[in-house]
Design a protein around this motif. Structure first.
Motif, short mmCIF file in Angstrom:
data_model
loop_
_atom_site.label_atom_id
_atom_site.label_comp_id
_atom_site.label_asym_id
_atom_site.label_seq_id
_atom_site.Cartn_x
_atom_site.Cartn_y
_atom_site.Cartn_z
N PRO A 17 27.79 42.36 45.08
CA PRO A 17 28.36 43.60 44.55
C PRO A 17 27.56 44.06 43.33
O PRO A 17 27.11 43.24 42.53
CB PRO A 17 29.79 43.21 44.17
N THR A 20 31.03 47.60 38.83
CA THR A 20 32.31 48.29 39.03
C THR A 20 32.30 49.63 38.30
O THR A 20 31.44 49.87 37.46
CB THR A 20 33.46 47.43 38.48
N ALA A 34 38.56 46.21 42.02
CA ALA A 34 37.74 45.25 41.28
C ALA A 34 38.51 44.64 40.11
O ALA A 34 37.92 44.04 39.22
CB ALA A 34 36.46 45.93 40.79
N GLN A 35 39.81 44.81 40.09
CA GLN A 35 40.62 44.20 39.03
C GLN A 35 41.98 43.79 39.58
O GLN A 35 42.43 44.33 40.59
CB GLN A 35 40.83 45.21 37.88
N LYS A 147 42.39 41.71 42.84
CA LYS A 147 40.97 42.05 42.97
C LYS A 147 40.50 41.69 44.38
O LYS A 147 40.82 40.61 44.88
CB LYS A 147 40.21 41.23 41.92
N GLY A 148 39.76 42.59 45.03
CA GLY A 148 39.25 42.30 46.37
C GLY A 148 40.05 43.00 47.47
O GLY A 148 39.61 43.05 48.61
N GLU A 168 39.80 50.19 38.35
CA GLU A 168 38.42 49.73 38.52
C GLU A 168 38.15 49.38 39.99
O GLU A 168 38.90 48.61 40.59
CB GLU A 168 38.22 48.48 37.65
N ILE A 169 37.11 49.95 40.53
CA ILE A 169 36.70 49.62 41.90
C ILE A 169 35.25 49.13 41.89
O ILE A 169 34.54 49.33 40.91
CB ILE A 169 36.81 50.85 42.85
N PHE A 170 34.86 48.48 42.99
CA PHE A 170 33.45 48.12 43.11
C PHE A 170 32.65 49.41 43.31
O PHE A 170 33.03 50.27 44.09
CB PHE A 170 33.23 47.14 44.26
N ARG A 171 31.58 49.51 42.58
CA ARG A 171 30.80 50.75 42.50
C ARG A 171 30.20 51.13 43.85
O ARG A 171 29.81 50.28 44.64
CB ARG A 171 29.68 50.53 41.48
N GLY A 316 32.05 45.25 47.69
CA GLY A 316 33.12 44.31 47.32
C GLY A 316 34.01 43.86 48.46
O GLY A 316 34.97 43.13 48.23
N GLU A 318 35.41 41.63 51.28
CA GLU A 318 35.27 40.21 51.60
C GLU A 318 34.95 40.04 53.09
O GLU A 318 34.18 39.19 53.48
CB GLU A 318 36.55 39.46 51.22
#
Ligand code: AMP
Ligand code: MG
Length: 409
Positions: A17, A20, A34-35, A147-148, A168-171, A316, A318
């Motif tokens: 990843p 974020t 992401a959090q 998160k995830g 917050e997210i994965f960018r 991000g 899985e």
């Protein structure tokens, strides 16, 4: 030449990843959280009515029908001051706090208003009927999202409930899209002798968009070292660079030469897949680079099969692999290659089974056959003939999921 699974593994091993970003909940659907998220309140915040009706003491209605004295009216949005005593009821609206003294609610349909001061409760109910208990859904301080997790509209509902306007997210990766070839002209142009229109750029642009990454149009590079180098160098400022064309054995397939000059480390350059054998994967300083074949169906297929899991991992997720499902073949099929064959098919759902119908194709330039498909049949290299009624692995594209495919078009 390496097997498809190996190519995917090699590419994924280079992927992580990329960071974020904080984004408004209007815009986070389909991304990965992401959090961890904690609740700042109890839900419900107090014992709450789940119905429009009357609130009273359960012990007063055991011999229903009974008449109770109406001592108040409680709309949603105010906290009741009234206290419900023995033989009393308060009219209450859905979402309003249950008044002190009351423990049970009967819905208005099962009551009869006698006058302003009196109501008849027509049927008895169990203790606590239609009362949603304080904090039964979530408790203040509780971890509600992890998160995830994939963010869906329902998850956004939880975020809103616990007061998160942004999260917050994965960018989103930036994905440069560069097409190469002296023969290419842009869409509005009428190709002259020897020319064809660029279609790959548009296909890849939209495939990237479907993944919710950010595509960036880098235009057409001609087959000459200087201009190709300049464009690829620009592409190496992105998180991912997709290049179509110029990676097979032709004298003017210069992409790998440019990679060598620009320090892109090539990890493989041939994959046992049809269509899509001349496929390159390399790493720049901060960029993953896919050299995709020029043929339209090949470029799109390699993106779907190899690049998409990479994008998912970067964002991000899985679970990055597309599920391979089993379908029943609707007619005999002959695989004309010893490579792993990703053959265009139309898959639909019938009587609890997936049915795969092969789409007749003239090969990796047959954009029309490809456009009529919504899935690939994935046929291992050793399997040359499959009979009608036999099982076949299928890889369903987004097109399949977007419409509920019950029958053939
Ligand atoms: P190449 O891999 O560069 O040898 O190209 C293989 C074939 O794909 C050739 O017939 C090209 O003309 C065609 N092709 C390459 N790039 C594109 C593109 N952007 N759009 C449509 N066809 C393309
Ligand atoms: Mg070319």
């Amino acid at each position: 030449m390496i097997p498809v699974q190996k190519a995917i593994e090699i590419a994924l091993a280079e992927t992580s990843p990329i960071g974020t970003e904080t984004v408004s909940i209007f815009d986070v659907n389909g991304f990965v959280l992401a959090q961890d998220v904690y609740s700042d309140i109890d839900i419900p915040p107090w014992d709450k009515s789940a119905m429009d009706g009357y609130a009273f003491k359960h012990s007063d209605v055991t011999d229903a029908p009974v008449e109770l004295r109406v001592v108040g009216f409680i709309p949603a949005g105010v906290y009741p001051e009234v206290r419900v005593g023995k033989g009393e009821a308060a009219k209450i609206m859905t979402g309003a706090p249950v008044p002190e003294g009351a423990d049970t609610i009967q819905m208005v349909e099962k009551t009869q208003s006698i006058n302003k001061e009196k109501v008849k409760i027509l049927e008895g109910v169990i203790l606590g009927n239609h009362v949603a208990k304080k904090a039964e859904v979530l408790r203040s301080g509780e971890k509600v999202l992890t998160k995830g997790m994939l963010i869906s509209p329902a998850v956004i509902g939880v975020l809103a409930t616990v007061g998160k306007r942004e999260v917050e997210i994965f960018r989103r990766p930036t994905v440069g899209i560069l097409v190469t070839g002296d023969e290419l002209v842009e869409v509005p142009q009428t190709p002259r002798a020897g020319q064809i229109r660029n279609s790959n750029g548009y296909v890849l642009f939209n495939q990237v968009r479907e993944c919710r990454a950010t595509p960036e149009w880098l235009g057409i590079a001609p087959d000459n070292l200087d201009q190709l180098s300049e464009k690829i160098a620009h592409g190496l400022t992105k998180d991912i660079l997709l290049i179509s064309g110029g990676v097979s054995m032709g004298d003017l397939d210069l992409v790998e030469d440019v990679f060598a000059n620009l320090g892109v480390k090539v990890l493989y350059d041939k994959v046992d897949i049809k269509p899509g054998k001349p496929s390159v994967f390399g790493t720049g300083k901060d960029t993953l680079v896919f050299g995709l074949p020029g043929n339209p169906v090949s470029a799109s297929t390699v993106f779907e099969v190899i690049a998409k899991p990479v994008l998912r991992k970067m964002m991000g997720f899985e679970q990055v692999h597309s599920p391979k499902l089993t379908a029943i073949l609707s007619e005999d099929f002959r695989s004309k290659t010893k490579r792993a064959n990703y053959a265009p098919a139309w898959v639909h759902y019938q009587q609890n089974s997936l049915i795969a119908t092969p789409i007749a194709s003239k090969g990796s330039a047959d954009v029309l056959a490809f456009a009529k498909s919504n899935a690939y049949m994935v046929i291992p290299g050793h399997q040359m003939k499959i009979k009608k009624g036999q099982e076949v692995d299928v890889l369903l594209r987004d097109e399949f999921w977007r419409t509920c495919q019950q029958s053939m078009i």
